[in-house]
Design a protein around this motif. Structure first.
Motif, PDB file in Angstrom:
ATOM      1  N   GLN A   1      39.620  37.843  29.502  1.00  0.00           N
ATOM      2  CA  GLN A   1      40.938  37.921  30.131  1.00  0.00           C
ATOM      3  C   GLN A   1      41.672  36.607  30.009  1.00  0.00           C
ATOM      4  O   GLN A   1      42.906  36.569  29.929  1.00  0.00           O
TER       5      GLN A   1
ATOM      6  N   ARG B   1      28.116  40.020  32.566  1.00  0.00           N
ATOM      7  CA  ARG B   1      29.189  40.848  32.027  1.00  0.00           C
ATOM      8  C   ARG B   1      30.523  40.502  32.670  1.00  0.00           C
ATOM      9  O   ARG B   1      31.543  40.388  31.988  1.00  0.00           O
ATOM     10  N   TRP B   2      30.545  40.285  33.978  1.00  0.00           N
ATOM     11  CA  TRP B   2      31.798  39.957  34.664  1.00  0.00           C
ATOM     12  C   TRP B   2      32.326  38.601  34.199  1.00  0.00           C
ATOM     13  O   TRP B   2      33.527  38.420  34.038  1.00  0.00           O
ATOM     14  N   SER B   3      31.418  37.679  33.977  1.00  0.00           N
ATOM     15  CA  SER B   3      31.862  36.372  33.494  1.00  0.00           C
ATOM     16  C   SER B   3      32.449  36.480  32.098  1.00  0.00           C
ATOM     17  O   SER B   3      33.460  35.844  31.785  1.00  0.00           O
TER      18      SER B   3
ATOM     19  N   ALA C   1      32.359  47.865  25.183  1.00  0.00           N
ATOM     20  CA  ALA C   1      33.676  48.395  25.545  1.00  0.00           C
ATOM     21  C   ALA C   1      34.682  47.264  25.753  1.00  0.00           C
ATOM     22  O   ALA C   1      35.885  47.455  25.546  1.00  0.00           O
TER      23      ALA C   1
ATOM     24  N   ARG D   1      35.860  37.989  32.355  1.00  0.00           N
ATOM     25  CA  ARG D   1      36.831  37.024  32.855  1.00  0.00           C
ATOM     26  C   ARG D   1      37.275  36.081  31.746  1.00  0.00           C
ATOM     27  O   ARG D   1      38.462  35.768  31.611  1.00  0.00           O
TER      28      ARG D   1
END
Lengths: 188, 199
Positions: free
Chosen positions: B172, B164-166, B135, B169
């Protein structure tokens, strides 16, 4: 402003603000200090029972994992309304009754009402209100059965996903939801 | 307030709790689909949950029925991919991964890796992370390979979530999704001292 300056500025704004260790410790201390739910007083309108929780150090440890593992601050998200909201869904170890209490936390200093909606309460807007604790912090502890649960917050009537949680990634209705996985306390 | 929510908390949706707003024909359709899944030993609660979710999110009956039909089909497909021992959480997670665009072969690959090298390991969280990475724009093959590599190197569920968060980031920050996934994985593997593997 020149394009390269604009891109540099935008890039700087998009970078996560690193959280200093002492800030993280302070947040963990505050979360850990959240009061455990108490049994409702006789004659009160609240029904049900109180659950026992293990020491809040486990809560803090879980939040540390969520924050450190996420490589973020507390997932600060600036919304269109101008509010800054930070959330975390932290499994809270507890005496097992086949469920695990999960603490849902939201920082919404300007909110009037915050509720939790999800597959565990029929996506009801009213079944699970969060309680404001410590000013800007809203929280609720909910016993969840093992498995995958999708949820979202309703803040002053507006549905929002948890910015600090994984997406359910199967949204069919144009509004994101979040997901939390609860492990079976009886399985190794 | 916590106590007032208790009676509903432990029970997921059931046919008796389908939102009243749904038309009778919609309710009948959902119940037929649920009966069909039940006969195949597939979980039916997700169908009712999806209906309640759709009502809350303001979807009309047609959209809700379409969503539930799709979910039922994906649950069937997940069962084929994951096998009879899969938990409801794994089936739901695989369904979301399929919904996000993961090819069945990729999910099958994760299952094979788990069966061969990580027996007993739940695929619930890895499949959720896979869906999230896709996604986020990470090519499905890159996402799958990254997760497989990390799992084989012993990454726990919280570490996969952190991965996944890294990646998110870095995306982004302007990195392309594929490069973000590869880069974060390489950094993690270097950190663990196991050496980087090329995706």
């Amino acid at each position: 402003m020149a394009d390269h300056d604009l891109r540099h500025t935008i890039g700087a704004l998009r970078r996560d603000v690193p959280m200093r260790p002492e800030w993280r410790s302070a947040v963990l201390r505050d979360v850990g200090a959240l009061p455990f739910p108490e049994a409702p007083a006789r004659g009160s309108s609240a029904r049900g029972r109180a659950w026992a929780f293990r020491p809040a150090t486990a809560v803090a440890a879980g939040l540390l994992c969520a924050v450190v593992g996420g490589g973020l601050t507390l997932g600060v998200e600036r919304l269109a309304t101008g509010q800054r909201r930070e959330t975390a869904g932290v499994p809270v170890p507890a005496e097992s009754r086949g469920t695990t209490p999960v603490r849902f936390v939201l920082v919404a200093p300007r909110a009037s009402t915050v509720t939790l909606v999800g597959d565990f309460n029929g996506w009801s807007r009213t079944a699970t209100p969060l309680r404001r604790t410590g000013g800007a912090l809203w929280s609720v502890d909910l016993p969840l059965s093992p498995g995958r649960h999708t949820y979202a917050f309703v803040v002053d009537g507006v549905l929002i996903a948890d910015p600090n949680a994984l997406d359910s990634a199967d949204d069919d209705f144009g509004v994101r939801s979040s997901v939390v996985l609860v492990s079976d306390p009886h399985r190794t | 307030m916590i106590g007032a929510a208790a009676p509903r908390v432990l029970a997921s949706q059931s046919r008796d709790e389908l939102p009243a707003r749904l038309q009778p024909v919609t309710r009948a359709t959902i119940e037929r689909l649920a009966d069909s899944l039940a006969h195949e030993s597939l979980p039916v609660e997700p169908l009712y949950d999806k209906a309640a979710e759709g009502v809350l999110k303001g979807a009309d009956d047609a959209r809700i029925v379409a969503a539930i039909r799709g979910l039922a089909q994906r649950l069937r497909e997940a069962r084929v991919l994951l096998g009879p021992a899969a938990t409801d959480a794994e089936l739901a997670a695989a369904s979301s991964a399929l919904h996000a665009g993961a090819a069945p072969a990729l999910i099958r690959g994760l299952v094979t890796t788990r069966d061969d090298r990580l027996p007993g390991r739940s695929l619930g969280l890895p499949l959720v992370v896979l869906a999230n990475l896709i996604a986020d724009g990470v090519p499905a093959s890159v996402a799958s390979e990254s997760l497989t590599t990390l799992m084989v190197h012993g990454a726990r569920d919280d570490e996969l979530s952190a991965f996944r968060w890294s990646v998110a980031r870095d995306i982004q920050g302007g990195t392309t999704p594929a490069a973000a996934a590869s880069g974060v994985m390489a950094r993690l593997l270097r950190t663990t001292g196991t050496g980087a593997r090329q995706p």
